[in-house]
Design an enzyme around this catalytic site. Sequence first.
Site, short mmCIF file in Angstrom:
data_model
loop_
_atom_site.label_atom_id
_atom_site.label_comp_id
_atom_site.label_asym_id
_atom_site.label_seq_id
_atom_site.Cartn_x
_atom_site.Cartn_y
_atom_site.Cartn_z
N LYS A 1 -33.70 -61.32 24.31
CA LYS A 1 -33.88 -62.27 25.42
C LYS A 1 -34.23 -63.66 24.89
O LYS A 1 -33.81 -64.66 25.47
CB LYS A 1 -34.95 -61.76 26.40
CG LYS A 1 -34.47 -60.55 27.20
CD LYS A 1 -35.26 -60.30 28.46
CE LYS A 1 -34.57 -59.20 29.27
NZ LYS A 1 -35.28 -58.82 30.49
N LYS B 1 -28.18 -57.17 34.92
CA LYS B 1 -27.99 -57.90 36.17
C LYS B 1 -27.92 -59.41 35.96
O LYS B 1 -27.40 -60.14 36.79
CB LYS B 1 -29.07 -57.54 37.20
CG LYS B 1 -30.51 -57.81 36.78
CD LYS B 1 -31.46 -57.52 37.94
CE LYS B 1 -32.41 -56.38 37.66
NZ LYS B 1 -33.31 -56.54 36.52
N LYS C 1 -25.39 -53.45 26.76
CA LYS C 1 -25.76 -52.77 28.01
C LYS C 1 -25.46 -53.63 29.24
O LYS C 1 -25.42 -54.86 29.15
CB LYS C 1 -27.23 -52.36 27.98
CG LYS C 1 -28.22 -53.43 28.32
CD LYS C 1 -29.56 -52.84 28.76
CE LYS C 1 -30.42 -53.97 29.31
NZ LYS C 1 -31.36 -53.61 30.31
N1 AQP Z 1 -27.58 -50.70 31.57
C1 AQP Z 1 -28.57 -49.91 31.91
N2 AQP Z 1 -28.42 -48.55 31.90
C2 AQP Z 1 -29.44 -47.73 32.25
N3 AQP Z 1 -30.64 -48.19 32.65
C3 AQP Z 1 -30.84 -49.52 32.68
N4 AQP Z 1 -31.90 -50.29 33.02
C4 AQP Z 1 -31.58 -51.60 32.89
N5 AQP Z 1 -30.32 -51.72 32.46
C5 AQP Z 1 -29.83 -50.45 32.32
C6 AQP Z 1 -33.16 -49.75 33.48
O1 AQP Z 1 -33.44 -50.33 34.75
C7 AQP Z 1 -34.85 -50.43 34.89
C8 AQP Z 1 -35.21 -51.75 35.42
O2 AQP Z 1 -34.88 -52.75 34.50
P1 AQP Z 1 -35.51 -54.18 34.64
O3 AQP Z 1 -34.90 -54.91 35.75
O4 AQP Z 1 -36.97 -54.06 34.72
O5 AQP Z 1 -35.22 -54.84 33.25
P2 AQP Z 1 -34.02 -54.80 32.28
O6 AQP Z 1 -34.05 -53.52 31.49
O7 AQP Z 1 -34.11 -56.07 31.49
O8 AQP Z 1 -32.75 -54.78 33.23
P3 AQP Z 1 -31.56 -55.78 33.27
O9 AQP Z 1 -30.60 -55.33 34.33
O10 AQP Z 1 -30.99 -55.96 31.89
O11 AQP Z 1 -32.27 -57.10 33.79
P4 AQP Z 1 -32.22 -58.55 33.23
O12 AQP Z 1 -30.76 -58.88 33.13
O13 AQP Z 1 -32.96 -59.36 34.24
O14 AQP Z 1 -32.90 -58.53 31.89
C9 AQP Z 1 -35.47 -50.11 33.55
O15 AQP Z 1 -35.97 -48.79 33.60
C10 AQP Z 1 -34.32 -50.18 32.59
O16 AQP Z 1 -34.47 -49.29 31.51
#
Ligand code: AQP
Length: 329
Positions: A111, A199, A196
């Site tokens: 990040k 969002k 991965k």
């Molecule tokens: N690609 C993924 N596959 C499976 N699980 C996922 N999680 C995130 N991406 C995947 C799981 O979703 C939960 C919530 O995630 P978060 O929003 O707290 O943070 P993150 O992991 O940083 O998710 P994003 O979508 O990648 O958000 P941004 O883009 O804002 O950083 C967690 O349990 C995570 O494991």
Amino acid sequence: MKRIFSGVQPSGTPTIGNYVGALKQFVDLQDQFDTYYCVVNEHAITVAQDPETLRKNTRSLAALYLALGVDPNKSAIFIQSQVPAHAQAAWIVQCLTPLGELERMTQFKDKAQKQDNIFAGLLGYPALMVADIVLYDADLVPVGEDQKQHMELTRNFVDRFNNRFGTKEEKLLVKPEIYTPKAGGRIMSLQDPSKKMSKSDDNKKAFISLLDDPKTIEKKIKSAVTDSSGEISYDPEDKPGVSNLLDIFSAFSDQSISQLEKTYANSGYGQLKTDLSQALIAVLEPMQKDYQRLLASSELDDVLAAGAKQANEVANQTLARIEKAIGFR
Ligand code: AQP
């Protein structure tokens, strides 16, 4: 009854990756466990957020929890910033966590690379996550595989804290276990299956959001990267695109990967993609109707107020225990 805590950041509309890795588990686990589900807006501000968008995304994510089937009669649903103990405990956790451990986190490194300015909160993110989890004496934390490293940091913190401030007889904090789904713990980008699905990806074709309409879902699945072999089999190493589609299909149809491999043994990617789109639409379309109803209702605000009250009661008790142990009380 064993306790569960988990959360999702209101940093955009959740993707089907967030659903498979976390939100689907929230619903499945609430019958067997005492469950606390949080909209983690304090985590979201570790990267820049527009205030109005953050406000909107926070309420939207809470409505999604309910629309997906998290039941307020079984689970506490609340917003992190409405439970001040999270920030209070996180400060204590930060003061007891070696800098090197935070700097080693791959999510921080990933990040940080994407930011023009890196703020201290991004480095402290895992300490806040430790606080979230220990405040509820959580036994299990349902998350995607990308959170494994943060969970290890949490478990190490609990050991260190208990050894330093507790006694052999009295463990002050509960050591949590990670709970990842059997399939699809890591859903990959539809455009680049080596990374991965996220969002906040700038390429909107790389993810399916839980609020995408049927036409958009069909289009995005159609344009998902596969390979030239034309064979439908599960092989994440050599066929990452197709394997990712099978992982998504399995999670949205409750069919195993091997069942799907058999069903599509003599089909092409076109058929697989059409059927996968229909499986996604069958789950997401009715959920979205309920989501719109909830957003416009006061029911959502009542649920969040009750959730915050319940969460504050539990979190404040643990915070008092932590503060007493370190010499604040
Ligand atoms: N690609 C993924 N596959 C499976 N699980 C996922 N999680 C995130 N991406 C995947 C799981 O979703 C939960 C919530 O995630 P978060 O929003 O707290 O943070 P993150 O992991 O940083 O998710 P994003 O979508 O990648 O958000 P941004 O883009 O804002 O950083 C967690 O349990 C995570 O494991």
